[in-house]
Design a protein around this motif. Structure first.
Motif, PDB file in Angstrom:
ATOM      1  N   PRO A 288      21.225  65.427  31.470  1.00  0.00           N
ATOM      2  CA  PRO A 288      22.557  64.927  31.926  1.00  0.00           C
ATOM      3  C   PRO A 288      23.511  65.275  30.745  1.00  0.00           C
ATOM      4  N   PHE A 289      24.753  65.637  31.300  1.00  0.00           N
ATOM      5  CA  PHE A 289      25.779  66.141  30.598  1.00  0.00           C
ATOM      6  C   PHE A 289      27.173  65.744  31.133  1.00  0.00           C
ATOM      7  N   VAL A 290      28.054  66.244  30.493  1.00  0.00           N
ATOM      8  CA  VAL A 290      29.534  65.844  30.958  1.00  0.00           C
ATOM      9  C   VAL A 290      30.236  66.904  30.586  1.00  0.00           C
ATOM     10  N   THR A 291      31.400  67.730  31.084  1.00  0.00           N
ATOM     11  CA  THR A 291      32.170  68.517  30.639  1.00  0.00           C
ATOM     12  C   THR A 291      33.595  67.803  30.473  1.00  0.00           C
ATOM     13  N   HIS A 292      34.235  68.544  29.451  1.00  0.00           N
ATOM     14  CA  HIS A 292      35.762  68.315  29.300  1.00  0.00           C
ATOM     15  C   HIS A 292      36.308  69.453  29.822  1.00  0.00           C
ATOM     16  N   GLY A 293      36.691  69.418  30.910  1.00  0.00           N
ATOM     17  CA  GLY A 293      37.292  70.489  31.867  1.00  0.00           C
ATOM     18  C   GLY A 293      36.253  70.801  33.091  1.00  0.00           C
ATOM     19  N   ARG A 294      36.927  71.350  34.059  1.00  0.00           N
ATOM     20  CA  ARG A 294      36.174  71.697  35.054  1.00  0.00           C
ATOM     21  C   ARG A 294      35.521  73.073  35.425  1.00  0.00           C
ATOM     22  N   THR A 295      34.589  73.112  36.353  1.00  0.00           N
ATOM     23  CA  THR A 295      33.988  74.560  36.584  1.00  0.00           C
ATOM     24  C   THR A 295      34.091  74.818  37.858  1.00  0.00           C
ATOM     25  N   GLU A 296      33.789  76.144  38.537  1.00  0.00           N
ATOM     26  CA  GLU A 296      34.011  76.770  39.558  1.00  0.00           C
ATOM     27  C   GLU A 296      32.898  77.501  40.242  1.00  0.00           C
ATOM     28  N   MET A 297      31.691  76.705  39.978  1.00  0.00           N
ATOM     29  CA  MET A 297      30.556  77.339  40.252  1.00  0.00           C
ATOM     30  C   MET A 297      29.603  76.710  41.466  1.00  0.00           C
ATOM     31  N   GLY A 298      30.441  75.698  42.236  1.00  0.00           N
ATOM     32  CA  GLY A 298      29.732  75.076  43.449  1.00  0.00           C
ATOM     33  C   GLY A 298      28.741  73.968  42.887  1.00  0.00           C
TER      34      GLY A 298
ATOM     35  N   LYS B 286      31.332  57.405  28.855  1.00  0.00           N
ATOM     36  CA  LYS B 286      31.104  56.753  30.131  1.00  0.00           C
ATOM     37  C   LYS B 286      30.380  57.546  31.218  1.00  0.00           C
ATOM     38  N   ALA B 287      30.801  58.700  31.256  1.00  0.00           N
ATOM     39  CA  ALA B 287      30.356  59.667  32.298  1.00  0.00           C
ATOM     40  C   ALA B 287      28.963  60.116  31.880  1.00  0.00           C
ATOM     41  N   VAL B 288      28.669  60.431  30.642  1.00  0.00           N
ATOM     42  CA  VAL B 288      27.185  61.031  30.433  1.00  0.00           C
ATOM     43  C   VAL B 288      26.388  59.764  30.440  1.00  0.00           C
TER      44      VAL B 288
ATOM     45  N   PRO C  41      25.307  59.038  40.631  1.00  0.00           N
ATOM     46  CA  PRO C  41      25.612  60.316  41.472  1.00  0.00           C
ATOM     47  C   PRO C  41      26.923  60.903  40.632  1.00  0.00           C
ATOM     48  N   ALA C  42      26.770  62.328  40.533  1.00  0.00           N
ATOM     49  CA  ALA C  42      27.951  63.086  39.475  1.00  0.00           C
ATOM     50  C   ALA C  42      29.263  62.928  40.317  1.00  0.00           C
ATOM     51  N   GLU C  43      29.288  62.903  41.613  1.00  0.00           N
ATOM     52  CA  GLU C  43      30.612  62.656  42.298  1.00  0.00           C
ATOM     53  C   GLU C  43      31.582  61.477  41.758  1.00  0.00           C
ATOM     54  N   THR C  44      30.772  60.368  41.261  1.00  0.00           N
ATOM     55  CA  THR C  44      31.447  59.060  40.993  1.00  0.00           C
ATOM     56  C   THR C  44      31.647  59.299  39.517  1.00  0.00           C
ATOM     57  N   LEU C  45      31.573  60.167  38.764  1.00  0.00           N
ATOM     58  CA  LEU C  45      31.769  60.483  37.353  1.00  0.00           C
ATOM     59  C   LEU C  45      32.721  61.382  36.990  1.00  0.00           C
ATOM     60  N   GLN C  46      33.416  61.536  38.050  1.00  0.00           N
ATOM     61  CA  GLN C  46      34.515  62.610  37.625  1.00  0.00           C
ATOM     62  C   GLN C  46      36.074  62.066  37.707  1.00  0.00           C
ATOM     63  N   SER C  47      36.857  62.321  36.671  1.00  0.00           N
ATOM     64  CA  SER C  47      37.944  61.844  36.378  1.00  0.00           C
ATOM     65  C   SER C  47      38.913  62.903  35.899  1.00  0.00           C
ATOM     66  N   LEU C  48      40.381  62.449  36.417  1.00  0.00           N
ATOM     67  CA  LEU C  48      41.403  63.550  35.803  1.00  0.00           C
ATOM     68  C   LEU C  48      42.454  62.739  35.390  1.00  0.00           C
ATOM     69  N   SER C  49      42.802  63.155  34.347  1.00  0.00           N
ATOM     70  CA  SER C  49      44.077  62.314  33.883  1.00  0.00           C
ATOM     71  C   SER C  49      45.302  62.903  34.084  1.00  0.00           C
ATOM     72  N   GLN C  50      46.190  61.935  34.522  1.00  0.00           N
ATOM     73  CA  GLN C  50      47.712  62.470  35.162  1.00  0.00           C
ATOM     74  C   GLN C  50      48.606  62.377  34.104  1.00  0.00           C
ATOM     75  N   PRO C  51      49.256  63.698  33.781  1.00  0.00           N
ATOM     76  CA  PRO C  51      50.337  63.997  32.692  1.00  0.00           C
ATOM     77  C   PRO C  51      51.584  63.085  32.816  1.00  0.00           C
ATOM     78  N   GLU C  52      52.086  62.488  32.018  1.00  0.00           N
ATOM     79  CA  GLU C  52      53.415  61.931  32.181  1.00  0.00           C
ATOM     80  C   GLU C  52      54.128  62.060  30.972  1.00  0.00           C
ATOM     81  N   PHE C  53      55.624  62.268  31.343  1.00  0.00           N
ATOM     82  CA  PHE C  53      56.643  62.672  30.075  1.00  0.00           C
ATOM     83  C   PHE C  53      56.619  61.532  29.383  1.00  0.00           C
ATOM     84  N   GLN C  54      56.536  61.734  27.869  1.00  0.00           N
ATOM     85  CA  GLN C  54      56.830  60.587  27.027  1.00  0.00           C
ATOM     86  C   GLN C  54      58.262  60.069  26.898  1.00  0.00           C
ATOM     87  N   PRO C  55      58.398  58.821  26.816  1.00  0.00           N
ATOM     88  CA  PRO C  55      59.957  58.589  26.496  1.00  0.00           C
ATOM     89  C   PRO C  55      60.163  59.107  25.070  1.00  0.00           C
TER      90      PRO C  55
END
Lengths: 352, 352
Positions: B159-169, B320-322, B330-344
DNA sequence: CATCGCAACTGTATCGTTACAGATTTGAAG
DNA sequence: CTTCAAATCTGTAACGATACAGTTGCGATG
């Protein structure tokens, strides 16, 4: 089965699994005990046998099972870095971890990070490590003059090293930055720039290096004939906003200083903000010397004079010291103090 | 000795040592096996017995011996954070470690930091962990589109988790910052400030988020009708001095941009230095949007528009994901993307 | 030719835990 | 009164390593 060969594995150990002493014993035709002792270079094993065992071990990439060793001997091969979760603010953990792992890389030790949250819980992780035998050695920081963690670790005989010194008559390994000299040299520099009314952004009073920094500051004031402007209500553990606001008030007052000694890089950032909010300017109204753990300040505010505290080197020294302590070296030989030096300004020409 | 009671410790286990199952077995008069199973809430143990065992265990502060468990079951209760030693530069490790430990604190897991030095050695620590069974789960960063580490870990079922995504199917757990959107919004903002000739300080091309950031940048250029100024020879992995010097040259050229998107906070610092060396001024000649992992830039250069990448939160998500992966989610439920926001902007008034 | 000492090697027990295969008791069904 | 099943509990072996207490073989000594 012949009892003579009971200790010799009769079956090739199941492939695919990692090699154990049993694997080597089977391959060499020796007993498991012999293999174990051969790899430890025990005196009662023949030279040629040792050679054979070592060769096979290397060939198959044998690595002792940590759980086996730990269960039998109690040796964990773990160094525990005990951190406040709040320590993150200073961004000090990264280079520290890097420095430590640089040293551990050449050893069987692993680095485990053990955090604690509230300040009052500082003893909790230590107790945990002691109670569960989680590590062979411990690295602690934010050291206090009478540090209960040091007392406890010493009493229980678990090797450790502190980032910072204590004043409790216990001789123990430490690495420290010479904050006394930092503040002293900072005062010298500010006076050389014609500044006479100096303020110190100091560490929180309960930490040991508070008194070091204050002592250096005051010695500097005496030796170079400058005056202190009081700013005791604020210290580097306060939030940036608190520091900034308090400093703005000070800079707007009659009592405004013309020279600043900042005990932390992030504190310096807040001081600059407060100063600018009071419509004052660095180098014009005020000069500043800051201790910094990184290059950011130098790049963005080259007019601040900086002394670099190399946390990565500190990590290396700390790691070497714990290991030394574990190996039984006398504590007196495991103490080091890193000397501050002013950094040259960033060169603002091409191809620096 | 009566075989009926062979498993029941006849002597009180030596005091002073830490309690084991044997201790509890002795105190309750039960067999060691029963105690073990009672503490695991096994179905074949009586409710009252379980209660008694739990009570005693709690009273004497029983904690399972990690080496025993690990040796018997292979479960290490270790999460390994695999880091480049070079990663230190970005100062990203601190908050990451803090975030991870925040989550691990509520679990039996320990965090072990496993470093590697050269980029070509990226597989070495992974192999080490696989070969020695050093961890139950791994956290890796600096992910590449076709990442051999991901391939290897997947193949070997660790089991592992990556900081960042891959494109290898391969569907695997990850946490990522939405760099596509960051760059897109950055362009939008710069165009809104009247900027049309934009430059991007991009990640090194071999990392996955390079293409994300570029894609967002280019989509922004199209949607908001701005032009790109080329700066491809330089990226955020270069030294600050290199970035600064290259950018000074660019800013002095005919081709000088009037808007900057910086993919890293420290890169932004170097860009600012280069810009100032070319005698240009932020907000006047040029505006800048930067992704930042800390507050430094905002405090010292409030004129830079920033989007905050919260590494601490990333650490929490990764942890949490690892653990989720280890627990079989299931891996699909362990994927998250954080949304950028401008800082005040930092409020520059008293009592903010 | 016993006897001894020494060098080189080995078996057993153990660290704490758990998987597995029983064992015992109880009560209900036949 | 058997028989059986369910509920509850237990002993043994094993994970991999090492401390300890042998054992073996062999040449030297008396």
């Amino acid at each position: 089965m012949d009892s003579k060969t009971k200790n010799r594995p009769q079956t090739p150990p199941p492939d695919g699994g990692r090699p154990t002493l049993k694997t080597i014993a089977f391959m060499t035709g020796l007993g498991i005990t012999t293999v174990s002792r051969a790899l430890k270079d025990a005196p009662d094993i023949g030279a040629e046998t040792k050679e054979r065992v070592r060769l096979v071990a290397k060939q198959i990439g044998y690595q002792p099972n940590r759980a086996g060793v730990r269960l039998r001997t109690g040796k964990t091969n773990v160094i525990s870095l005990v951190l406040t979760l709040e320590e993150e603010i200073m961004g000090i953990t990264s280079p520290m971890v890097v420095g430590i792992t640089e040293i551990l890389a050449g050893t069987p030790y692993h680095l485990v990070v053990t955090p604690y949250s509230a300040v009052k819980d500082a003893l909790a992780p230590i107790r945990y490590i002691l109670d569960t035998g989680a590590a062979d050695g411990v690295i602690i920081s934010r050291t206090e003059p009478h540090d209960p963690r040091v007392a406890l670790l010493t009493e229980r005989g678990l090797p450790f090293v502190t980032h910072g010194r204590t004043e409790m008559g216990i001789v123990h390994p430490y690495h420290d930055f010479d904050n006394e000299r930092f503040a002293y040299e900072a005062v010298r520099k500010l006076v050389a720039h014609g500044r006479r009314r100096l303020v110190l952004l100091e560490p929180p009073p309960h930490l040991t290096f508070y008194s070091h920094m204050r002592a250096g500051f005051e010695r500097g004031l005496r030796d170079f004939q400058a005056d202190a402007v009081s700013f005791h209500q604020t210290n580097i553990d306060h939030s940036l906003v608190e520091i900034r606001d308090a400093f703005e008030v000070l800079m707007r007052s009659e009592d405004a200083p013309d020279g600043i000694v900042s005990g932390s890089g992030s504190g310096a950032i807040a001081l600059i903000a407060g100063l600018e909010m009071a419509k004052k300017k660095l180098t014009e109204d005020c000069d500043m010397v800051s201790k910094v753990p990184s290059d950011f300040l130098r790049w963005l505010r080259p007019e601040v004079m900086t002394m670099y505290e190399d946390i990565r080197v500190a990590g290396r020294e700390l790691a070497k010291a714990v290991i030394g302590h574990i190996d039984g070296a006398p504590a007196e030989t495991l103490q080091s103090l890193s000397q501050p030096e002013f950094q040259p300004p960033i060169i603002r020409g091409l191809r620096a």
